[in-house]
Scaffold this motif. Structure first.
Motif, PDB file in Angstrom:
ATOM      1  N   THR A 123       0.837  -1.197   0.000  1.00  0.00           N
ATOM      2  CA  THR A 123       0.000   0.000   0.000  1.00  0.00           C
ATOM      3  C   THR A 123       0.877   1.254   0.000  1.00  0.00           C
ATOM      4  OG1 THR A 123      -1.478  -1.300   1.355  1.00  0.00           O
ATOM      5  CG2 THR A 123      -2.035   1.003   1.078  1.00  0.00           C
TER       6      THR A 123
ATOM      7  N   SER B 247       1.978   2.003  -3.517  1.00  0.00           N
ATOM      8  CA  SER B 247       0.890   2.511  -4.364  1.00  0.00           C
ATOM      9  C   SER B 247       0.539   3.943  -3.962  1.00  0.00           C
ATOM     10  CB  SER B 247      -0.349   1.625  -4.250  1.00  0.00           C
ATOM     11  OG  SER B 247      -0.069   0.347  -4.773  1.00  0.00           O
ATOM     12  N   MET B 248       0.670   4.237  -2.673  1.00  0.00           N
ATOM     13  CA  MET B 248       0.355   5.580  -2.185  1.00  0.00           C
ATOM     14  C   MET B 248       1.375   6.589  -2.699  1.00  0.00           C
ATOM     15  SD  MET B 248      -0.657   6.503   1.730  1.00  0.00           S
ATOM     16  CE  MET B 248      -1.969   5.307   1.944  1.00  0.00           C
TER      17      MET B 248
ATOM     18  N   GLY C 187       1.066   6.764  -6.869  1.00  0.00           N
ATOM     19  CA  GLY C 187      -0.101   7.497  -7.354  1.00  0.00           C
ATOM     20  C   GLY C 187       0.195   8.984  -7.496  1.00  0.00           C
TER      21      GLY C 187
ATOM     22  N   ILE D 106     -12.666   8.206  -8.215  1.00  0.00           N
ATOM     23  CA  ILE D 106     -11.504   7.865  -7.373  1.00  0.00           C
ATOM     24  C   ILE D 106     -11.295   6.347  -7.233  1.00  0.00           C
ATOM     25  CG2 ILE D 106     -10.510   8.030  -5.042  1.00  0.00           C
ATOM     26  CD1 ILE D 106     -11.440  10.931  -4.959  1.00  0.00           C
TER      27      ILE D 106
ATOM     28  N   VAL E 189      -7.866   4.546  -8.223  1.00  0.00           N
ATOM     29  CA  VAL E 189      -7.079   3.738  -7.283  1.00  0.00           C
ATOM     30  C   VAL E 189      -6.700   2.410  -7.942  1.00  0.00           C
ATOM     31  CG1 VAL E 189      -7.294   2.363  -5.167  1.00  0.00           C
ATOM     32  CG2 VAL E 189      -7.892   4.804  -5.147  1.00  0.00           C
TER      33      VAL E 189
ATOM     34  N   GLU F  12      -7.423  -0.638  -0.675  1.00  0.00           N
ATOM     35  CA  GLU F  12      -8.197   0.250  -1.542  1.00  0.00           C
ATOM     36  C   GLU F  12      -8.836   1.390  -0.752  1.00  0.00           C
ATOM     37  OE1 GLU F  12      -9.423  -3.051  -4.954  1.00  0.00           O
ATOM     38  OE2 GLU F  12     -10.637  -2.844  -3.144  1.00  0.00           O
TER      39      GLU F  12
ATOM     40  N   LEU G 107      -6.189   4.029   0.034  1.00  0.00           N
ATOM     41  CA  LEU G 107      -5.826   4.820  -1.146  1.00  0.00           C
ATOM     42  C   LEU G 107      -6.980   5.741  -1.570  1.00  0.00           C
ATOM     43  CD1 LEU G 107      -3.981   1.957  -3.021  1.00  0.00           C
ATOM     44  CD2 LEU G 107      -2.928   4.032  -2.125  1.00  0.00           C
ATOM     45  N   ARG G 108      -8.182   5.209  -1.516  1.00  0.00           N
ATOM     46  CA  ARG G 108      -9.339   6.041  -1.875  1.00  0.00           C
ATOM     47  C   ARG G 108      -9.433   7.263  -0.961  1.00  0.00           C
ATOM     48  NH1 ARG G 108     -13.999   5.824   0.769  1.00  0.00           N
ATOM     49  NH2 ARG G 108     -13.680   3.684   1.496  1.00  0.00           N
TER      50      ARG G 108
ATOM     51  N   TRP H 142      -6.812   9.999  -1.498  1.00  0.00           N
ATOM     52  CA  TRP H 142      -7.083  10.871  -2.657  1.00  0.00           C
ATOM     53  C   TRP H 142      -8.271  11.788  -2.407  1.00  0.00           C
ATOM     54  CZ3 TRP H 142      -3.816  12.435  -6.052  1.00  0.00           C
ATOM     55  CH2 TRP H 142      -2.661  11.668  -6.258  1.00  0.00           C
TER      56      TRP H 142
END
Lengths: 106, 434
Positions: free
Chosen positions: B273, B276-277, B280, B301, B305, B386, B389-390, B393
């Motif tokens: 995670t 990915s964070m 992004g 969003i 993601v 998820e 991350l959602r 954002w």
């Protein structure tokens, strides 16, 4: 081919011609049934092909194993007595006319 | 131990092998196919791996390499379809004894973990910890994630560069990991450190093999104490440790048997995670038109993601071992052969994702990305990931006009963990356009 009566996630009715020997999930997914996400591809690892088996269907689809039971507990939609993961159900002639409702998978 | 310990007699663990042929400088299209060694961190660090994958998908989708002295011969699958077929076929492709090409050795032993087990043992152990990341628990976590995200983002400096990885990605994922373990919150950075210890060859951290074992020993000791503390009748807590300590399938785990699963949960909930964070932010910086799409319509969003995760693919591959002789695309794979399923390549397979090399946050089939794997070993924490991350954002859009990346990202030299060590960012607050 075995005919399955499906109510999809938005409430629409379909009759799906499911090939024998495949999983119910893959028949529903290939028929483009709304609400069947099947994120894990049939591994009993995501609970996004959750369905409710209507009528006397539960007697015909066999029993859920222990892993499926766990996954059903962690499904997004409410677990009911007639909850099953469609990836764990094999289509056979014995399922002719089975009625299933797709749960709200997310 | 279920699996016979494997050791590589010729290997000097103090040395770090780098492929002499597959280097960042080499031309991916000119190298003889048999010299391509994808298990080479340097090409990932230099972001050259995509060209190698593209060539293999076209010319040699079931690829064999036998010149890597650390890992021995192995196959590489690079097409979406082939990876999917193997990943969902646990009966012919085992996850034992390891899901990495490199052996994870603890001295002479291997730490067993359920990601590297086949049914039925896998099912029992995975089942034990599943409730910690299930939808019921996720509903509780959602608010907590938002609260923490707000705290962390509100403290960021504006107008001056800072390391997004350190200040945001590590901080948020480590806090979440501490919560999932119910680990002493003030000591949470230990989790980050142990995660690094687990995934990084010690020499790259300036450590010896012995240092590494000592740190893992401390990790085990710390967790064993918590495990014992939480092992009592009526403990209904849904943290990983309580769940492991009180499930009949895992209550007796000790020593390396416990350490293996801890290592899995620490790395699984941390590096992935985190990367990915970080990634992004880089992707949105490089693709302002895509960033504009989520600014205009926040309902995109979740799709963004998924696209971030596809585009980064924080774990590049998983390994399987053939349980019988198998033919794939005419290649004879023998029982016992190692096979790498390159998710990083499947996620860029043009036959499945049109314009696969482009970052498109609203691509129609984005949910079908491979980064979480498929089949029985599919990532069990994907929903928590998820959600994190959602929410990050959603909260970024509330505060910032944009996040400007002001230096080349520093990347990890690793073929398994596809990561970013440092990402220098300037946060431009809303209503304060530069």
């Amino acid at each position: 081919m075995t005919r399955i009566h499906v109510t999809d996630a938005s409430g629409a009715s379909h009759v799906v011609e499911a090939p024998n020997g495949e999983s119910l999930m893959s028949a529903l997914l290939n028929a483009g049934i709304d609400g069947i996400l099947a994120d894990c591809g049939g591994g009993c690892a995501c609970a996004t092909c959750h369905c409710y088996i209507e009528g006397d269907g539960m007697d015909r689809v066999g029993e859920a194993n222990s892993l499926e039971n766990l996954m059903l507990d962690s499904a997004a939609a409410e677990r009911r007595d007639n909850s099953r993961l469609s990836c764990q159900i094999d289509v056979t002639e014995a399922l002719e006319g089975l009625k299933v409702t797709v749960a709200e998978n997310a | 131990m279920e699996n016979a310990p494997e050791t590589n007699a010729d290997q000097n663990p103090e040395e770090f092998y780098r492929s002499p042929t597959t280097t960042p400088e080499a031309d991916p299209w000119a190298l003889p196919l048999e010299d391509i060694d994808l298990a080479t961190g340097a090409i990932f660090q230099a972001q050259k791996h995509h060209e190698y994958f593209k060539r293999l998908r076209q010319e040699n989708p079931v690829h064999y390499h036998d010149k890597n002295p650390e890992i021995g011969p192995y196959w590489s699958l690079t097409r979406y379809e082939d990876i999917m077929a193997v990943d969902t076929d646990f009966e012919r492709f085992s996850s034992e004894p390891s899901i990495a090409l490199f052996d994870e050795l603890l001295g002479e032993e291997r730490a067993p973990m359920f990601i590297a087990m086949d049914p039925p043992r896998h099912d029992e152990q995975r089942g034990a910890v599943l409730p910690a990341v299930g939808p019921v628990r996720l509903k509780d976590l959602d608010q907590l994630i938002r609260k923490r995200t707000v705290e962390v983002l509100d403290e960021l400096p504006t107008g001056t560069p800072f390391n997004w990885v350190e200040k945001v990605s590590i901080e948020l994922t480590t806090r979440m990991l501490a919560t999932l373990f119910d680990f002493p919150f003030e000591e949470r950075r230990k989790l980050t450190f142990w995660s690094e210890i687990i995934t990084t060859p010690p020499i790259l951290m300036g450590l010896t093999i012995e240092d590494r074992l000592n740190h893992l020993g401390e990790c085990l000791q710390t967790f064993t104490a918590l495990f014992k503390e939480r092992q009592f009748e009526g403990n209904e807590s849904q943290d990983f440790i309580s769940l492991l300590a009180n499930n009949p399938a895992t209550a007796d785990l000790e020593g390396v048997e416990l350490l293996g699963n801890l290592m899995l949960l620490i790395v699984g909930g941390n590096d992935t995670t985190r990367n990915s964070m970080s990634a992004g932010v880089l992707f949105m910086h490089e693709n302002p038109a895509e960033f504009q799409k989520i600014k205009d319509d926040q309902s995109l969003i979740p799709s963004a993601v998924a696209e971030i995760i596809r585009y980064q693919t924080p774990l590049s591959y998983m390994r399987r071992t053939a349980k019988e002789d198998v033919e794939i695309r005419g290649k004879q794979i023998k029982k016992g052969d190692k096979i790498a399923m390159w998710y990083a390549s499947g996620n860029r397979d043009e036959s499945f994702f049109p314009d696969a090399d482009k970052f498109i946050i609203d691509r129609p089939n984005v949910r079908r990305h491979m980064a979480f794997g498929f089949g029985i070993h599919r990532c069990m924490g994907n929903r928590v990931a998820e959600a994190q991350l959602r929410i990050v954002w959603e909260e970024i859009l509330k505060r910032f006009e944009r996040l400007e990346v002001v230096a080349e990202p520093e990347r990890v030299e690793h073929s398994f963990v596809h990561g970013i060590k440092a990402l220098q960012v300037i946060a431009h607050p809303k209503g304060n356009k530069p």
